[in-house]
Motif scaffolding. Structure first.
Motif, mmCIF file in Angstrom:
data_model
loop_
_atom_site.group_PDB
_atom_site.id
_atom_site.type_symbol
_atom_site.label_atom_id
_atom_site.label_comp_id
_atom_site.label_asym_id
_atom_site.label_seq_id
_atom_site.Cartn_x
_atom_site.Cartn_y
_atom_site.Cartn_z
ATOM 1 N N PRO A 46 0.822 -1.213 0.000
ATOM 2 C CA PRO A 46 0.000 0.000 0.000
ATOM 3 C C PRO A 46 0.856 1.263 0.000
ATOM 4 C CG PRO A 46 0.040 -0.982 2.181
ATOM 5 C CD PRO A 46 0.735 -1.950 1.278
ATOM 6 N N LEU A 47 0.230 2.361 -0.330
ATOM 7 C CA LEU A 47 0.910 3.649 -0.351
ATOM 8 C C LEU A 47 1.208 4.097 1.081
ATOM 9 C CD1 LEU A 47 1.808 6.136 -2.050
ATOM 10 C CD2 LEU A 47 -0.512 7.039 -1.708
ATOM 11 N N ARG A 48 2.485 4.305 1.377
ATOM 12 C CA ARG A 48 2.892 4.726 2.723
ATOM 13 C C ARG A 48 3.784 5.958 2.706
ATOM 14 N NH1 ARG A 48 1.189 0.674 5.952
ATOM 15 N NH2 ARG A 48 1.202 -1.477 5.153
ATOM 16 N N ASP A 49 4.213 6.380 1.536
ATOM 17 C CA ASP A 49 5.170 7.478 1.438
ATOM 18 C C ASP A 49 4.878 8.250 0.156
ATOM 19 O OD1 ASP A 49 7.349 9.183 1.292
ATOM 20 O OD2 ASP A 49 8.851 7.629 1.655
ATOM 21 N N ALA A 50 4.601 9.540 0.283
ATOM 22 C CA ALA A 50 4.300 10.368 -0.890
ATOM 23 C C ALA A 50 5.426 11.350 -1.182
ATOM 24 C CB ALA A 50 2.979 11.110 -0.703
ATOM 25 N N SER A 51 6.633 11.046 -0.737
ATOM 26 C CA SER A 51 7.768 11.890 -1.101
ATOM 27 C C SER A 51 8.047 11.716 -2.592
ATOM 28 C CB SER A 51 9.002 11.513 -0.296
ATOM 29 O OG SER A 51 9.450 10.215 -0.663
ATOM 30 N N PRO A 52 8.637 12.714 -3.256
ATOM 31 C CA PRO A 52 8.922 12.583 -4.692
ATOM 32 C C PRO A 52 9.731 11.337 -5.029
ATOM 33 C CG PRO A 52 9.167 14.867 -4.016
ATOM 34 C CD PRO A 52 8.948 14.072 -2.760
ATOM 35 N N ALA A 53 10.718 11.010 -4.205
ATOM 36 C CA ALA A 53 11.564 9.847 -4.487
ATOM 37 C C ALA A 53 10.769 8.548 -4.372
ATOM 38 C CB ALA A 53 12.754 9.825 -3.539
ATOM 39 N N LEU A 55 7.487 8.138 -4.638
ATOM 40 C CA LEU A 55 6.516 8.058 -5.727
ATOM 41 C C LEU A 55 7.198 7.679 -7.035
ATOM 42 C CD1 LEU A 55 4.298 11.161 -4.911
ATOM 43 C CD2 LEU A 55 3.662 8.750 -4.689
ATOM 44 N N ALA A 56 8.370 8.235 -7.290
ATOM 45 C CA ALA A 56 9.094 7.915 -8.522
ATOM 46 C C ALA A 56 9.400 6.421 -8.597
ATOM 47 C CB ALA A 56 10.375 8.733 -8.613
ATOM 48 N N ARG A 57 9.736 5.818 -7.470
ATOM 49 C CA ARG A 57 10.013 4.384 -7.448
ATOM 50 C C ARG A 57 8.755 3.588 -7.774
ATOM 51 N NH1 ARG A 57 13.381 5.941 -3.032
ATOM 52 N NH2 ARG A 57 11.751 5.430 -1.504
ATOM 53 N N ARG A 58 7.628 3.972 -7.172
ATOM 54 C CA ARG A 58 6.368 3.257 -7.456
ATOM 55 C C ARG A 58 5.998 3.407 -8.923
ATOM 56 N NH1 ARG A 58 3.092 1.678 -2.835
ATOM 57 N NH2 ARG A 58 1.444 1.272 -4.342
ATOM 58 N N TYR A 59 6.118 4.608 -9.448
ATOM 59 C CA TYR A 59 5.772 4.834 -10.854
ATOM 60 C C TYR A 59 6.638 3.972 -11.766
ATOM 61 C CZ TYR A 59 3.449 9.065 -9.020
ATOM 62 O OH TYR A 59 2.658 9.960 -8.325
ATOM 63 N N ALA A 60 7.922 3.838 -11.442
ATOM 64 C CA ALA A 60 8.830 3.041 -12.273
ATOM 65 C C ALA A 60 8.457 1.562 -12.237
ATOM 66 C CB ALA A 60 10.266 3.241 -11.801
ATOM 67 N N VAL A 61 8.105 1.057 -11.059
ATOM 68 C CA VAL A 61 7.710 -0.343 -10.942
ATOM 69 C C VAL A 61 6.428 -0.601 -11.736
ATOM 70 C CG1 VAL A 61 6.860 -2.097 -9.337
ATOM 71 C CG2 VAL A 61 8.864 -0.729 -8.736
ATOM 72 N N SER A 62 5.472 0.291 -11.612
ATOM 73 C CA SER A 62 4.215 0.122 -12.342
ATOM 74 C C SER A 62 4.443 0.173 -13.847
ATOM 75 C CB SER A 62 3.213 1.200 -11.921
ATOM 76 O OG SER A 62 2.815 1.026 -10.577
ATOM 77 N N ARG A 63 5.348 1.033 -14.299
ATOM 78 C CA ARG A 63 5.642 1.095 -15.733
ATOM 79 C C ARG A 63 6.203 -0.239 -16.228
ATOM 80 N NH1 ARG A 63 7.811 5.542 -15.715
ATOM 81 N NH2 ARG A 63 6.078 6.733 -16.577
ATOM 82 N N ALA A 114 2.852 14.582 -4.394
ATOM 83 C CA ALA A 114 3.751 14.907 -3.282
ATOM 84 C C ALA A 114 3.462 16.267 -2.672
ATOM 85 C CB ALA A 114 5.209 14.849 -3.743
ATOM 86 N N THR A 115 2.925 17.188 -3.459
ATOM 87 C CA THR A 115 2.676 18.554 -2.975
ATOM 88 C C THR A 115 1.199 18.948 -3.043
ATOM 89 O OG1 THR A 115 3.176 19.416 -5.182
ATOM 90 C CG2 THR A 115 4.994 19.326 -3.603
ATOM 91 N N ALA A 116 0.326 18.001 -3.373
ATOM 92 C CA ALA A 116 -1.083 18.335 -3.590
ATOM 93 C C ALA A 116 -1.769 18.795 -2.309
ATOM 94 C CB ALA A 116 -1.819 17.131 -4.173
#
Length: 321
Positions: A46-53, A55-63, A114-116
């Motif tokens: 699950p989502l536990r960290d919304a820092s830019p770094a 999120l970037a890791r999650r986005y890369a895995v999903s890609r 991350a900043t929303a």
């Protein structure tokens, strides 16, 4: 007293129409392209960290998961699915999660989570899957543009939505299956962005999903639009502290759906009860313009502007009451 027989006749007619539709219409969901194989996604939790770094890791895995599903679709010979997934993996797309199995499940972010300060969660209705996802992406982009800086849109395709013409679209079964996943997403967003304003935007059958996840939700606003009903008689029965809004466009065919709820022996409970824009439901009704059922988030439209204002915590323009 003279009106009572007339009301009974109307009710019997409406119930007969619902039952006929439920029994006679082919279950077209069985013909959906859910059989296209895809590998199991990477377990990222699950989502536990919304820092830019993070999120970037999650986005890369999903890609990576999307590309694996694209290759699987190609191997299966489904070039339409493969083309859809190629768009999913395009540079700049941001998926918190992706599962290509059973027609596809995904959670995409449009904007900077991350900043929303204002987060809108789009919950789609019937007939939505990986192959028709472009409509959701279009709507999310339009809403993100309307929200401006500090706004993010999370597109939640986290359930097996019923086919538009099917028996499943007349019952709450799919919504009940979907609700825990939606509730978990909202809880996760609240945990990582505690100061943000979170709104659930629930279109058509998606409003039934939102209703099932509403009790105790961490969302600040619940927006029901193009809704056939939500399976409860009034807003109080949603058991939520979120502010409940409802809207329906003047050209939306959903207005002709009978607002009844009846138990059909050996089948299911059919229908969704009270119209959410009716006075007795108790929602705050906003002006949703005169468009059609799929036009609520069209760029430049009245309902888009009003929904964006609700997401921002402002009063919509032209409130019906």
């Amino acid at each position: 007293m003279a009106d009572r027989p007339r009301r009974r006749r109307i009710r019997r007619t409406l119930l007969a129409a619902l039952v006929t539709f439920a029994v006679a219409v082919p279950v077209s969901g069985a013909a959906r392209p859910a059989a296209v194989p895809a590998p199991a996604p990477t377990a990222i939790g699950p989502l536990r960290d919304a820092s830019p770094a993070a999120l970037a890791r999650r986005y890369a895995v999903s890609r990576q998961d999307i590309r694996a599903a694209e290759q699987s679709a190609k191997d299966h010979g489904d070039l339409r699915r493969a083309a859809s997934l190629r768009e999913f993996a395009a540079p700049g797309r941001q998926f918190l999660s992706f599962d290509g199995r059973d027609g596809g499940r995904s959670v995409e972010v449009v904007g900077e989570l991350a900043t929303a300060r204002r987060i809108a969660v789009l919950v789609p209705g019937a007939g939505v899957g990986s192959d028709t996802y472009w409509r959701l992406r279009r709507d999310a982009s339009a809403l993100r543009g309307e929200l401006g800086a500090g706004g993010a849109v999370v597109v939640w395709l986290g359930y097996r939505s019923p086919a538009t013409v099917s028996t499943a679209v007349l019952t709450t079964e799919r919504a009940e299956e979907a609700a825990p996943g939606l509730r978990a997403l909202v809880d996760g967003l609240r945990a990582v962005r505690p100061a943000a304003r979170i709104s659930l935007l629930c279109h058509s059958y998606g409003s039934v999903v939102c209703a099932r996840s509403a009790p105790g939700t961490a969302a600040d606003a619940l927006v029901l639009y193009g809704s056939p009903g939500v399976g409860v008689e009034d807003a109080v029965a949603l058991r939520t502290r979120a502010r409940v809004w409802a809207g329906r466009s003047g050209g939306d065919w959903i207005a002709r759906v009978p607002h009844v709820r009846v138990r059909v022996p050996l089948v299911a409970t059919v229908g969704f009860g009270t119209d959410p824009v009716a006075d007795r439901f108790g929602a705050e009704v906003f002006d949703a313009g005169d468009g059609g059922h799929s036009d609520y988030l069209l760029r430049g439209s009245r309902p888009l502007a009003n929904i964006a204002r609700i997401v921002a915590g402002s009063e919509p323009l032209g409130v019906a009451r």
